[in-house]
Design a protein around this motif. Structure first.
Motif, PDB file in Angstrom:
ATOM      1  N   ALA A  95     -18.460  40.382 -59.612  1.00 30.98           N
ATOM      2  CA  ALA A  95     -18.917  39.434 -60.628  1.00 30.98           C
ATOM      3  C   ALA A  95     -18.333  39.766 -61.996  1.00 30.98           C
ATOM      4  O   ALA A  95     -18.073  38.876 -62.818  1.00 30.98           O
ATOM      5  CB  ALA A  95     -20.446  39.447 -60.696  1.00 30.98           C
ATOM      6  N   ARG A  96     -18.088  41.023 -62.242  1.00 30.05           N
ATOM      7  CA  ARG A  96     -17.483  41.431 -63.507  1.00 30.05           C
ATOM      8  C   ARG A  96     -16.016  41.019 -63.609  1.00 30.05           C
ATOM      9  O   ARG A  96     -15.460  40.946 -64.703  1.00 30.05           O
ATOM     10  CB  ARG A  96     -17.589  42.944 -63.680  1.00 30.05           C
ATOM     11  CG  ARG A  96     -18.993  43.482 -63.820  1.00 30.05           C
ATOM     12  CD  ARG A  96     -18.961  44.976 -64.072  1.00 30.05           C
ATOM     13  NE  ARG A  96     -18.194  45.289 -65.255  1.00 30.05           N
ATOM     14  CZ  ARG A  96     -17.675  46.494 -65.529  1.00 30.05           C
ATOM     15  NH1 ARG A  96     -17.832  47.489 -64.680  1.00 30.05           N
ATOM     16  NH2 ARG A  96     -16.995  46.694 -66.640  1.00 30.05           N
ATOM     17  N   GLN A 110     -14.715  38.184 -62.508  1.00 31.29           N
ATOM     18  CA  GLN A 110     -14.513  36.734 -62.542  1.00 31.29           C
ATOM     19  C   GLN A 110     -14.030  36.286 -63.933  1.00 31.29           C
ATOM     20  O   GLN A 110     -14.377  36.872 -64.925  1.00 31.29           O
ATOM     21  CB  GLN A 110     -15.823  36.033 -62.185  1.00 31.29           C
ATOM     22  CG  GLN A 110     -16.320  36.360 -60.793  1.00 31.29           C
ATOM     23  CD  GLN A 110     -15.291  36.084 -59.706  1.00 31.29           C
ATOM     24  OE1 GLN A 110     -14.584  35.084 -59.754  1.00 31.29           O
ATOM     25  NE2 GLN A 110     -15.206  36.959 -58.710  1.00 31.29           N
ATOM     26  N   LEU A 134     -20.448  52.153 -61.869  1.00 24.31           N
ATOM     27  CA  LEU A 134     -21.713  51.448 -61.779  1.00 24.31           C
ATOM     28  C   LEU A 134     -22.605  52.092 -60.729  1.00 24.31           C
ATOM     29  O   LEU A 134     -22.898  53.260 -60.809  1.00 24.31           O
ATOM     30  CB  LEU A 134     -21.463  49.957 -61.485  1.00 24.31           C
ATOM     31  CG  LEU A 134     -20.716  49.196 -62.583  1.00 24.31           C
ATOM     32  CD1 LEU A 134     -20.430  47.768 -62.133  1.00 24.31           C
ATOM     33  CD2 LEU A 134     -21.522  49.174 -63.871  1.00 24.31           C
ATOM     34  N   VAL A 135     -23.022  51.312 -59.744  1.00 20.88           N
ATOM     35  CA  VAL A 135     -23.979  51.825 -58.777  1.00 20.88           C
ATOM     36  C   VAL A 135     -23.304  52.466 -57.574  1.00 20.88           C
ATOM     37  O   VAL A 135     -23.950  52.708 -56.560  1.00 20.88           O
ATOM     38  CB  VAL A 135     -24.906  50.696 -58.297  1.00 20.88           C
ATOM     39  CG1 VAL A 135     -25.835  50.251 -59.382  1.00 20.88           C
ATOM     40  CG2 VAL A 135     -24.096  49.513 -57.790  1.00 20.88           C
ATOM     41  N   ALA A 170     -24.157  44.521 -51.967  1.00 21.71           N
ATOM     42  CA  ALA A 170     -24.695  44.110 -53.268  1.00 21.71           C
ATOM     43  C   ALA A 170     -23.958  44.808 -54.406  1.00 21.71           C
ATOM     44  O   ALA A 170     -23.676  44.205 -55.445  1.00 21.71           O
ATOM     45  CB  ALA A 170     -26.190  44.418 -53.335  1.00 21.71           C
ATOM     46  N   SER A 171     -23.642  46.085 -54.211  1.00 23.60           N
ATOM     47  CA  SER A 171     -22.921  46.830 -55.242  1.00 23.60           C
ATOM     48  C   SER A 171     -21.523  46.272 -55.444  1.00 23.60           C
ATOM     49  O   SER A 171     -21.046  46.128 -56.577  1.00 23.60           O
ATOM     50  CB  SER A 171     -22.845  48.315 -54.859  1.00 23.60           C
ATOM     51  OG  SER A 171     -24.120  48.884 -54.802  1.00 23.60           O
ATOM     52  N   ASP A 204     -20.539  43.216 -54.738  1.00 25.26           N
ATOM     53  CA  ASP A 204     -20.660  41.892 -55.351  1.00 25.26           C
ATOM     54  C   ASP A 204     -20.914  41.993 -56.855  1.00 25.26           C
ATOM     55  O   ASP A 204     -20.413  41.173 -57.636  1.00 25.26           O
ATOM     56  CB  ASP A 204     -21.796  41.116 -54.683  1.00 25.26           C
ATOM     57  CG  ASP A 204     -21.404  40.588 -53.310  1.00 25.26           C
ATOM     58  OD1 ASP A 204     -20.182  40.511 -53.035  1.00 25.26           O
ATOM     59  OD2 ASP A 204     -22.301  40.256 -52.524  1.00 25.26           O
ATOM     60  N   GLU A 205     -21.681  42.998 -57.242  1.00 26.15           N
ATOM     61  CA  GLU A 205     -21.942  43.189 -58.670  1.00 26.15           C
ATOM     62  C   GLU A 205     -20.654  43.492 -59.414  1.00 26.15           C
ATOM     63  O   GLU A 205     -20.420  42.989 -60.518  1.00 26.15           O
ATOM     64  CB  GLU A 205     -22.963  44.300 -58.867  1.00 26.15           C
ATOM     65  CG  GLU A 205     -23.345  44.515 -60.331  1.00 26.15           C
ATOM     66  CD  GLU A 205     -24.456  45.549 -60.493  1.00 26.15           C
ATOM     67  OE1 GLU A 205     -24.672  45.980 -61.640  1.00 26.15           O
ATOM     68  OE2 GLU A 205     -25.067  45.928 -59.490  1.00 26.15           O
ATOM     69  N   TYR A 206     -19.799  44.308 -58.817  1.00 20.78           N
ATOM     70  CA  TYR A 206     -18.537  44.622 -59.476  1.00 20.78           C
ATOM     71  C   TYR A 206     -17.601  43.414 -59.452  1.00 20.78           C
ATOM     72  O   TYR A 206     -16.903  43.119 -60.430  1.00 20.78           O
ATOM     73  CB  TYR A 206     -17.861  45.829 -58.795  1.00 20.78           C
ATOM     74  CG  TYR A 206     -17.086  46.655 -59.785  1.00 20.78           C
ATOM     75  CD1 TYR A 206     -15.909  46.165 -60.363  1.00 20.78           C
ATOM     76  CD2 TYR A 206     -17.516  47.907 -60.184  1.00 20.78           C
ATOM     77  CE1 TYR A 206     -15.199  46.902 -61.283  1.00 20.78           C
ATOM     78  CE2 TYR A 206     -16.813  48.648 -61.119  1.00 20.78           C
ATOM     79  CZ  TYR A 206     -15.665  48.136 -61.660  1.00 20.78           C
ATOM     80  OH  TYR A 206     -14.957  48.873 -62.587  1.00 20.78           O
ATOM     81  N   LYS A 208     -16.426  45.259 -48.158  1.00 22.64           N
ATOM     82  CA  LYS A 208     -17.673  44.680 -47.664  1.00 22.64           C
ATOM     83  C   LYS A 208     -17.681  44.568 -46.138  1.00 22.64           C
ATOM     84  O   LYS A 208     -18.747  44.492 -45.530  1.00 22.64           O
ATOM     85  CB  LYS A 208     -17.920  43.306 -48.287  1.00 22.64           C
ATOM     86  CG  LYS A 208     -18.227  43.361 -49.770  1.00 22.64           C
ATOM     87  CD  LYS A 208     -18.899  42.088 -50.259  1.00 22.64           C
ATOM     88  CE  LYS A 208     -17.965  40.910 -50.235  1.00 22.64           C
ATOM     89  NZ  LYS A 208     -18.615  39.699 -50.822  1.00 22.64           N
TER      90      LYS A 208
END
Length: 288
Positions: A285-286, A288, A15-16, A278-279, A281-283, A268
């Motif tokens: 979220a995937r 969950q 991702l990012v 943020a990056s 957290d984005e991962y 983190k």
């Protein structure tokens, strides 16, 4: 597969993460045939100067893409030192001024130009240290080359300098690893793979080799193998941020989601960077 294609695959996987620690190139230790058979030309990220040691003027330093924006002070220094370099006929003075120019170009992120002047110094005063500086600068330029052709040219230059280093010091595994990386992006990736294996044979804890072989395993979809590489890496260096992040990704992609969550949360706390958080957290979220 070209260096740029591999980079794109790694970006898709992580991702990012590329914003923070995307490797400039990767090495293929598992999917050799695929790498060799698909070694076609494509565009890679915009980077440094398109010259190869000629015409290193202040204009080039100022207009060289996002990685090389020279400040007014840097431009002034380059202009002044270049004028003195071009004017003097004293060989000793030219070597000293070449060193100033190399450092100034490196400061402006013009690594190919820095490499040119470090190479000039190495030719005047041959030695492991001077060749290493030239090789490192050309290698940095190689990683940001704007075309496959330019990457090949700079890879050859870097290898030529590093060969002189390794001739005097075969135990310089960092130089050998960088040589391997340039071969990976060339038409002869197998030679690079062999060299990387030799590096790990000499030093199983070599961080750069472990990291890039881990990235390779991710690229080939072998996340279990990638996790092994990165686990080894973070055992050697627990604070290796890139290694920890890619280990977390590999764990997640190989189905070890709970372990990945724990590690992502740890990451983190490793660096105070809102964008990194943020990056992560984005991962998360995937997962969950």
């Amino acid at each position: 597969m070209t260096r740029s294609q591999i980079i794109l695959i790694v970006i898709a996987i992580t991702l990012v993460v590329g914003m923070f620690f995307l490797p400039k190139f990767v090495v293929n230790d598992e999917d050799k045939e695929n790498l060799a058979e698909n070694n076609t030309e494509s565009t890679i990220p915009e980077g440094h100067s398109a010259d190869d040691g000629h015409g290193h003027g202040e204009e080039a330093a100022a207009n060289d893409g996002p990685h090389a924006s020279a400040s007014p002070d840097q431009l002034m220094k380059l202009t002044t030192v270049r004028a003195r370099y071009n004017k003097t006929t004293d060989e000793q003075q030219r070597v000293l001024l070449a060193a100033e120019l190399a450092e100034a170009y490196a400061g402006a992120l013009k690594f190919d130009s820095a490499g040119y002047y470090y190479e000039t110094i190495a030719q005047a005063r041959p030695g492991e240290r001077t060749y290493k500086k030239a090789g490192d600068s050309y290698f940095d330029a190689f990683t940001f080359a704007a075309t496959q052709e330019r990457a090949n040219e700079l890879g050859i230059k870097a290898r030529t300098m590093y060969e002189q280093v390794l001739k005097n010091n075969p135990a310089d595994l960092d130089a050998k690893t960088n040589v391997a990386m340039t071969y990976i992006a060339s038409s002869n990736p197998m030679q690079g793979i062999t060299m990387l294996r030799e590096v790990l044979s000499a030093n199983p804890n070599h961080e750069k080799a472990l990291y890039n072989l881990g990235i390779l395993s991710m690229q080939s979809g072998q996340y279990d193998k990638a996790a092994e590489r990165f686990e080894h890496l973070v055992e050697v260096n627990p604070n290796h941020l890139e290694g920890n992040f890619n280990l977390a990704v590999s764990l997640a992609e190989s189905g070890r989601k709970e372990e990945a969550k724990v590690l992502f949360n740890k990451i983190k706390t490793m660096k105070d960077d809102p964008a990194l958080v943020a990056s992560v957290d984005e991962y998360l979220a995937r997962l969950q």
